[in-house]
Each structure stands twice: as structure tokens, then as C-alpha cells.
Design an enzyme around this catalytic site. Structure first.
Site, PDB file in Angstrom:
ATOM      1  N   LYS A  31      -8.325   4.153 -19.338  1.00  0.00           N
ATOM      2  CA  LYS A  31      -8.603   4.735 -21.178  1.00  0.00           C
ATOM      3  C   LYS A  31      -7.394   4.979 -22.369  1.00  0.00           C
ATOM      4  CE  LYS A  31     -12.600   5.826 -18.952  1.00  0.00           C
ATOM      5  NZ  LYS A  31     -13.295   5.108 -18.271  1.00  0.00           N
ATOM      6  N   ASP A  87      -6.889  17.092 -15.665  1.00  0.00           N
ATOM      7  CA  ASP A  87      -7.489  16.180 -16.560  1.00  0.00           C
ATOM      8  C   ASP A  87      -7.219  15.673 -17.493  1.00  0.00           C
ATOM      9  OD1 ASP A  87      -7.908  13.256 -17.095  1.00  0.00           O
ATOM     10  OD2 ASP A  87      -9.724  13.544 -15.623  1.00  0.00           O
ATOM     11  N   TYR A 147     -15.892  14.954 -16.785  1.00  0.00           N
ATOM     12  CA  TYR A 147     -16.863  13.743 -16.169  1.00  0.00           C
ATOM     13  C   TYR A 147     -17.362  14.242 -14.862  1.00  0.00           C
ATOM     14  CZ  TYR A 147     -16.704   8.841 -15.032  1.00  0.00           C
ATOM     15  OH  TYR A 147     -17.401   7.833 -15.021  1.00  0.00           O
ATOM     16  N   ARG A 183       0.991  -1.148   0.250  1.00  0.00           N
ATOM     17  CA  ARG A 183      -0.159  -0.220   0.226  1.00  0.00           C
ATOM     18  C   ARG A 183       1.033   0.929   0.428  1.00  0.00           C
ATOM     19  NH1 ARG A 183      -2.037   2.571   4.492  1.00  0.00           N
ATOM     20  NH2 ARG A 183      -2.336   0.371   5.182  1.00  0.00           N
TER      21      ARG A 183
HETATM   22  C1  LIG Z   1     -11.584  12.501 -18.316  1.00  0.00           C
HETATM   23  C2  LIG Z   1     -12.044  11.040 -17.317  1.00  0.00           C
HETATM   24  N1  LIG Z   1     -11.387  11.503 -16.139  1.00  0.00           N
HETATM   25  C3  LIG Z   1     -11.843  10.612 -14.778  1.00  0.00           C
HETATM   26  C4  LIG Z   1     -12.580   9.559 -15.026  1.00  0.00           C
HETATM   27  C5  LIG Z   1     -12.440   8.200 -14.082  1.00  0.00           C
HETATM   28  O1  LIG Z   1     -11.335   7.476 -14.456  1.00  0.00           O
HETATM   29  P1  LIG Z   1     -12.198   5.952 -14.162  1.00  0.00           P
HETATM   30  O2  LIG Z   1     -13.408   5.409 -14.759  1.00  0.00           O
HETATM   31  O3  LIG Z   1     -10.921   5.467 -13.936  1.00  0.00           O
HETATM   32  O4  LIG Z   1     -12.615   6.430 -12.353  1.00  0.00           O
HETATM   33  C6  LIG Z   1     -12.865   8.839 -16.451  1.00  0.00           C
HETATM   34  C7  LIG Z   1     -13.848   7.985 -17.365  1.00  0.00           C
HETATM   35  O5  LIG Z   1     -14.304   7.752 -17.803  1.00  0.00           O
HETATM   36  C8  LIG Z   1     -12.747  10.242 -17.443  1.00  0.00           C
HETATM   37  O6  LIG Z   1     -13.339   9.556 -19.040  1.00  0.00           O
END
Ligand SMILES: Cc1ncc(COP(=O)(O)O)c(C=O)c1O
Length: 392
Positions: free
Chosen positions: A209, A184, A112, A59
Site C-alpha cells: 500500500k 497493523d 482487514y 530465504r
Molecule cells: C490493513 C491491511 N492489512 C493487511 C493487508 C494485506 O496485505 P497484502 O495484500 O499485501 O497481503 C491489507 C490488504 O489490503 C490491508 O488493507
């Protein structure tokens, strides 16, 4: 290896690597151990005191996960990186590394939806207030900053309609106000956009992704200064505990080796499809940063080196046309998520947002005919033919 001297194609394959000393294996071992031999009492004490490097407990750190962290740090041009169990864990960890009860956040509205929920519900319950602004207007970010603001948060290109934030302008506004900025970078990836080089303090990713790229691992990464990452590792990640499994670190590392190649193909195919859809009579509008018709195309050209694999478009026939397209396509998979080798398609009004009232969904930019396409690596002509069948 002095990582910064290499091009991104080389970094994606080699950055941070060190051959396994026990076997010489070129493929990194998946270190599944949860705990590590401390050697002697004295060595254990030195590791605990931070005087000597060494793994203690997974961890707190794991060799396979650490290799992924070194690789992403190199790709983002960061001093350090920290892997997490999901993209949401990366965002929550990065944000909680900066804010505490009584603090204020300025966030882009078009992010998101789970990130929006994190700020508007979960952090609010912890006494952290967020003002959401249209971050396509950097001035709106400046206006929303208060004396207790600690963080500016953006996602660019952002959900749902690929609006952009001007990263150098937002970084300058945050720096002048003494506020941390986080971006992000999931949609763009470090191949298409390097927010840290544009002045942003820290980057977060859903590694689920494009970084992974094959739809077989959930994970996240934060990249930033050594001080930011060390604190995030030793405080919020260690104690909230959202760490990445070593096996997923291995899968994401394997995916990253082809990230530049894959992004080149995603970029090229998405542009061809966006141009095709923009000419189609069944389509009322297309949003793609690489199209001259995108309202921030000039900004995209300045701050991105490729325009990505995500395309959004609106069907003139509304909800019914969206439902028909979803039920007709065969090559495009009707599925959430993005950044996979295969093309993924969603029509929020008939699927993810069908439980939300029309009024509420419209305020989120989700129009009746909105379709989101994560353009995969298939033959682009096959993809166009597949879409054509459903657009007739
Ligand atoms: C732009 C973006 N940020 C963060 C996330 C969250 O990622 P996770 O599903 O791996 O937790 C997503 C998920 O679709 C996303 O599209």
C-alpha cells in the site's frame, strides 16, 4: 549513520544505506542471488554458528531486502524489521511468532477481512482460538483476556469504517496481562502514527500500500524489538518461507523515499474530500478521523500526526446509488487495494461483497451505500469533480 537523530523525511531517503562497495552506486543494487559464496569452510562454519555476519541463502536473508528492513525499522523507531512476501505473510509470521496450539488471541473485529479469516479459520484449524471484540472500547479488550491469551491484535484506523483503537490504553492492558500487542499500521503509515512509541510491541504492514505507493509491488514488513524480529526471521519466516523478492524490496525502497511527501498530500486531499462529501445531500455519513464528526476525533488527534488518505462514506441511495457512482467515475479507478498514487474507489455491496448475504455484510459494517475511497495524488478539484458526476 545514527538514524534516530534525523527527521522522517531524511530517514525515508537515507536510513540504513551504505554505498555499494564494488561500484560506489548510490542506487542500491538488486541482489538477485539465491545463494552466496561462503569463502572458506571456517568462515562458513562461523556464519552458520551465528558468530559472524554474512549472507548464506536468500530465504534466510538478502542484501536488498535487508536494506528495506533497516529503512522501515528506522521509520517505525524499531530496533529491527523483517520484510515478507505480502502483508498477509507479515501478519501470519508475526502472529505465529507469538502463538501456538492451545493459545488464545484477542483481536479487534474491524480488521482487514483476510486478517479476520486468518484468525477465525486458519489459526482456529491449528488450535488457536480468537475472541473478536469491539476494540474501540479498550475495556472490552481487557475483559476478553484469558489465562491462555498470548496476543492482542488491532488495526487502527481499521477496516471497513476507519474506527480507531486507543493504542496507549491497549498497550498498557496487554503489558499488565503479560500479553504481546501487535498493530497493523498499514492505513496510517509511520508518517502518521508510530505505534511502538505508544507502547505497542510490534507493527505489521502491507507494504503493497503506502510504503510502496505506486501499486507495482506486493510485500509486507514487521517491525519490533531485536528479539521479536530475530525469532520471527529464524523460525516462522524461515520455515513457512513467505519471503520478499529482492526486486520488490527495491521497488518498495524506491517508493519509501517519497512516503512523507506523499502522505502529506494524501492527508491534505482526503480532508478536503471528506469535508466536501460531509456537506453533500447524496451522502448520509462520512467517516474520516480528521473530521470533528468522527466519534474518535479526539483520540485521532492524540495518537496520529496526520489522518491518512482513506475516506469512507455512505450513499443515501443505497446499492443502486453505489453502482451508479462506480459506473460513472472516470478518474477514480474501480479497484481494490489502497495507498496508490492514483485514487481507488470501491463499493463493497455491488462488488467484493455482492456474493455475501445482506445480513452478513451488515454485521461486518458494510452498509448498502458504503463507499471506500483511497484518495490519490491527483488534483483534488479534479477528484471532487469526478465524484460529483456520479453523485448527481
Ligand atoms: C490493513 C491491511 N492489512 C493487511 C493487508 C494485506 O496485505 P497484502 O495484500 O499485501 O497481503 C491489507 C490488504 O489490503 C490491508 O488493507
Amino acid at each position: 549513520m545514527k538514524d534516530r537523530t534525523y527527521g522522517i523525511d531524511t530517514l525515508a531517503i537515507h536510513a540504513g544505506e551504505a554505498p555499494d562497495p564494488s561500484s560506489g552506486a548510490l542506487v542500491p543494487p538488486v541482489h538477485l542471488a539465491s545463494t552466496y559464496h561462503l569463502g572458506t569452510a571456517e568462515k562458513g562454519a562461523a556464519i552458520f554458528a551465528g558468530e559472524q555476519e554474512g549472507f548464506v541463502y536468500s530465504r534466510w536473508g538478502n542484501p536488498t531486502v535487508a536494506l528495506l528492513e533497516r529503512r522501515v525499522a528506522a521509520l517505525e523507531g524499531a530496533e529491527a524489521a523483517l520484510a515478507t512476501g505480502s502483508g498477509m505473510a507479515a501478519i501470519a509470521t508475526a502472529v505465529l511468532n507469538v502463538v501456538a496450539a492451545g493459545d488464545h488471541v484477542v483481536s479487534a473485529t474491524a480488521i482487514y477481512p483476510s486478517s479476520y479469516h486468518l484468525f477465525s479459520v486458519e489459526l482456529k484449524a491449528l488450535g488457536i482460538d480468537t475472541t473478536f471484540v469491539d476494540a474501540t472500547d479498550a475495556g472490552a479488550v481487557r475483559t476478553a483476556i484469558r489465562p491462555n491469551t498470548r496476543l492482542v491484535y488491532v488495526e487502527t484506523p481499521g477496516n471497513p469504517i476507519l474506527a480507531l483503537s486507543d493504542l496507549p490504553a491497549i498497550a498498557t492492558i496487554a503489558r499488565e496481562a503479560g500479553v504481546v500487542s501487535i498493530c497493523d499500521n498499514t492505513f496510517a503509515t509511520p508518517v502518521n502514527q508510530r505505534p511502538l512509541a505508544l507502547g505497542i510491541d510490534a507493527v505489521v504492514h502491507s507494504a503493497t500500500k503506502y510504503l510502496c505507493g505506486h501499486g507495482d509491488a506486493v510485500g509486507g514488513v514487521i517491525a519490533g524489538s531485536k528479539a521479536f524480529i530475530t525469532r520471527a526471521a529464524n523460525e516462522p519466516l524461515r520455515y513457512f518461507g513467505g519471503v520478499l523478492s529482492p526486486f520488490n524490496a527495491y521497488l518498495i525502497l524506491r517508493g519509501i523515499q517519497t512516503l512523507p511527501l506523499r502522505m502529506a498530500r494524501h492527508n491534505a486531499s482526503a480532508l478536503v474530500i471528506a469535508e466536501h462529501l460531509a456537506r453533500h445531500p447524496a451522502v448520509s455519513w462520512v467517516s474520516y478521523p480528521g473530521l470533528a464528526s468522527h466519534p474518535q476525533h479526539e483520540l485521532a488527534r492524540r495518537q496520529m500526526s496526520g489522518f491518512g488518505g482513506m475516506v469512507c462514506f455512505d450513499l443515501a441511495g443505497g446499492v443502486e446509488a453505489g453502482r451508479r457512482l462506480m459506473n460513472t467515475v472516470r478518474l477514480c479507478s474501480l479497484a481494490v487495494s489502497l495507498g496508490d498514487t492514483r485514487t481507488l474507489i470501491t463499493h463493497p455491496a455491488s462488488t467484493t461483497h455482492s456474493v455475501v448475504s445482506r445480513e452478513e455484510r451488515l454485521t461486518q459494517g458494510v452498509t448498502d451505500g458504503l463507499v471506500r475511497l483511497s484518495v490519490g495524488l491527483e488534483d483534488v478539484n479534479d477528484l471532487i469533480a469526478d465524484l460529483e458526476r456520479g453523485l448527481e
